[in-house]
Scaffold this active site. Structure first.
Site, mmCIF file in Angstrom:
data_model
loop_
_atom_site.group_PDB
_atom_site.id
_atom_site.type_symbol
_atom_site.label_atom_id
_atom_site.label_comp_id
_atom_site.label_asym_id
_atom_site.label_seq_id
_atom_site.Cartn_x
_atom_site.Cartn_y
_atom_site.Cartn_z
ATOM 1 N N GLU A 149 0.816 -1.219 0.000
ATOM 2 C CA GLU A 149 0.000 0.000 0.000
ATOM 3 C C GLU A 149 0.850 1.269 0.000
ATOM 4 O OE1 GLU A 149 -3.691 -1.700 2.725
ATOM 5 O OE2 GLU A 149 -2.077 -0.589 3.699
ATOM 6 N N TYR A 205 5.270 17.385 11.322
ATOM 7 C CA TYR A 205 6.269 16.313 11.423
ATOM 8 C C TYR A 205 7.707 16.835 11.430
ATOM 9 C CZ TYR A 205 2.215 13.910 9.274
ATOM 10 O OH TYR A 205 0.968 13.448 8.956
ATOM 11 N N CYS A 261 -1.229 32.725 10.891
ATOM 12 C CA CYS A 261 -0.982 33.336 12.191
ATOM 13 C C CYS A 261 -0.559 32.285 13.210
ATOM 14 C CB CYS A 261 -2.242 34.062 12.641
ATOM 15 S SG CYS A 261 -1.966 35.071 14.073
ATOM 16 N N GLU A 262 0.591 31.675 12.965
ATOM 17 C CA GLU A 262 1.179 30.683 13.861
ATOM 18 C C GLU A 262 2.694 30.825 13.737
ATOM 19 O OE1 GLU A 262 -0.351 28.413 15.800
ATOM 20 O OE2 GLU A 262 -2.396 28.739 15.057
HETATM 21 C C1 LIG Z 1 -0.865 5.873 5.385
HETATM 22 C C2 LIG Z 1 -1.003 4.438 5.078
HETATM 23 C C3 LIG Z 1 -0.323 3.882 3.994
HETATM 24 C C4 LIG Z 1 0.631 4.657 3.134
HETATM 25 O O1 LIG Z 1 1.783 5.057 3.787
HETATM 26 P P1 LIG Z 1 2.970 5.741 2.954
HETATM 27 O O2 LIG Z 1 3.995 6.018 3.981
HETATM 28 O O3 LIG Z 1 2.423 6.977 2.344
HETATM 29 O O4 LIG Z 1 3.429 4.779 1.929
HETATM 30 C C5 LIG Z 1 -0.555 2.553 3.708
HETATM 31 N N1 LIG Z 1 -1.392 1.808 4.454
HETATM 32 C C6 LIG Z 1 -2.061 2.314 5.519
HETATM 33 C C7 LIG Z 1 -2.971 1.445 6.274
HETATM 34 C C8 LIG Z 1 -1.879 3.643 5.871
HETATM 35 O O5 LIG Z 1 -2.520 4.126 6.925
#
Ligand SMILES: *Cc1c(COP(=O)(O)O)cnc(C)c1O
Length: 428
Positions: free
Chosen positions: A281, A323, A350-351
């Site tokens: 993913e 981050y 404004c931060e």
């Molecule tokens: C955010 C997320 C990703 C993607 O993460 P990246 O660091 O952008 O590759 C994949 N799977 C899940 C469940 C996430 O929450």
């Protein structure tokens, strides 16, 4: 420009993306302006998918869920990892097939679960409460939903604490020790069919060894789950591959990730005697370097430091504030001029924390210059807000000289569109 960003170059002192002059874009569409390069997007997807032959790539929609971005990825064969009803809605609209969508989330509403059931997507179940709710709703709908459990693998990647998601103490997933029991419960429940297992250890990970640890732990579970006579069709190892925001950062490639994961995954699968599909993913890797944020210089103020006041801040790119992220900045209309002065590039919000880039050597800057914030394609626009009453900016897609608007700039009406004024306040 570094070779890690082949879609970005300099011509006649101007920064270009996808062979389009960014200074011309800024003039034509105004700043702030998000620009995404279509070819780089396709290329990144193909590089990632190419490193994992036979695997399914579910793009993490939250990184950038612009409809056109999702449409392009759909045309490349991407599936999607969605984390909300809204992301599911957009992913389906973009043409990502339901059978390649996994609905994630640690606190889903019943409405979201019902939507997943109706759409026929698979659900990554994050808790036993959710399992029971899903089973009940599926049964009422006369459906059987394919599910995975989101596992908390208790792996600690070296990344910013706000994006480490697989620590034992993280809010995501079912505790490693409790996972087997969850599958046992699911096996007996109606309406749900456990077919997968899922984890995601974090984001912007620059050392692939935690992925090796995670896949090993996941395959230990797969082995035990298989002994429960549950056929796992897929093992989803999530996203998290980092990208080189800083030139001197050595980021692993998808091939490096594959070298870490695949041997373990394949060896363990065949030892168990099953052949589940591998799912990954990636979010940031796919879109991160495809996008830049162009922001115009309003003021240059010399006091304790040299402050360059620009027209985009944490309302459009919150990663620095949230981050402590680093983004390379380039003066787009002076892209190859000599670095002359040290500047803090600051946003209009404004931060005090609204700092785009801290202590950078840049060419001499004056009002009217355009600054490009590189690698803003992931968690940029998708995390934007209207804070301070600022409308969201235009989003542009470029492709080898072609330019298209893919999201129009918001207007003042959008700021108040959903406000409702009680009549008694009008008459007062
Ligand atoms: C955010 C997320 C990703 C993607 O993460 P990246 O660091 O952008 O590759 C994949 N799977 C899940 C469940 C996430 O929450």
């Amino acid at each position: 420009m570094p070779s890690s960003r082949p879609h970005i170059d300099i011509q006649e002192h101007h920064l270009r993306i996808g062979s389009v002059d960014t200074v011309t874009l800024a003039q034509e569409f105004g700043t702030p302006l998000y620009v995404t390069d279509e070819q780089r997007l396709r290329e990144n997807f193909r590089t990632f998918a190419g490193a994992f032959p036979g695997a399914d790539i579910y793009y993490a929609a939250k990184a950038n869920w612009n409809l056109s971005v999702l449409r392009i990825l759909a045309s490349e064969g991407a599936g999607a990892d969605v984390f909300s009803d809204g992301e599911l809605y957009v992913a389906l609209l973009a043409g990502i097939p339901a059978e390649r969508i996994l609905f994630n989330g640690n606190s889903k509403t019943r409405h979201e679960l019902q939507m997943a059931i109706d759409a026929g997507v698979r659900v990554s179940v994050d808790s036993i409460d959710e399992l029971h709710a899903l089973s009940e709703l599926a049964e009422e709908s006369g459906r059987i939903v394919d599910i995975a459990f989101r596992v908390n693998p208790d792996v600690s990647p070296d990344t910013h604490p706000k994006i480490a998601t697989g620590l034992a103490t993280s809010k995501f997933g079912i505790g490693y020790k409790d996972v087997l029991q969850a599958y046992e419960v699911a096996k007996e429940l109606s309406g749900v069919n456990p077919v997968g297992i899922h984890c995601h250890i974090g984001s912007q990970i620059l050392d692939v060894s935690p992925f090796g640890e995670a896949v090993g732990k996941m395959m230990d579970l797969v082995e035990q789950i298989t002994r429960l006579e549950i056929d796992l069709e897929f093992v989803d190892l999530g996203g998290g591959l980092g990208i080189p925001y800083q030139e001197d950062l050595k980021a692993p490639t998808p091939a490096d990730l594959a070298d870490m994961i695949l041997p373990i995954f394949e060896e363990r699968s065949s030892a168990i005697g099953i052949s589940p599909r591998l799912v990954l993913e990636p979010g940031r890797y796919i879109v991160g370097d495809t996008g830049i944020l162009l922001t115009g210089v309003n003021t240059v103020k010399r006091s304790a430091k040299n402050f360059v006041g620009v027209d985009a801040g944490l309302n459009l790119l919150i990663r620095q504030a949230m981050y402590d992220a680093y983004h390379e900045v380039v003066v787009a209309n002076k892209a190859d001029l000599m670095m002359e002065e040290l500047y803090d590039v600051v946003g209009p919000i404004c931060e005090s924390g609204d700092i785009v880039a801290k202590e950078r050597m840049l060419p001499a800057i004056e009002p009217g210059d355009v600054i490009a914030v590189l690698d803003s394609g992931a968690y940029g626009f998708s995390m934007s807000s209207q804070y301070n009453g600022r409308v969201r900016c235009t989003e542009i897609l470029v492709n080898d000289g072609r330019v298209d608007v893919v999201r129009k700039r918001e207007d003042y009406g959008d700021l108040i569109a959903k406000n409702v004024m009680p009549a008694r306040l009008l008459s007062a």
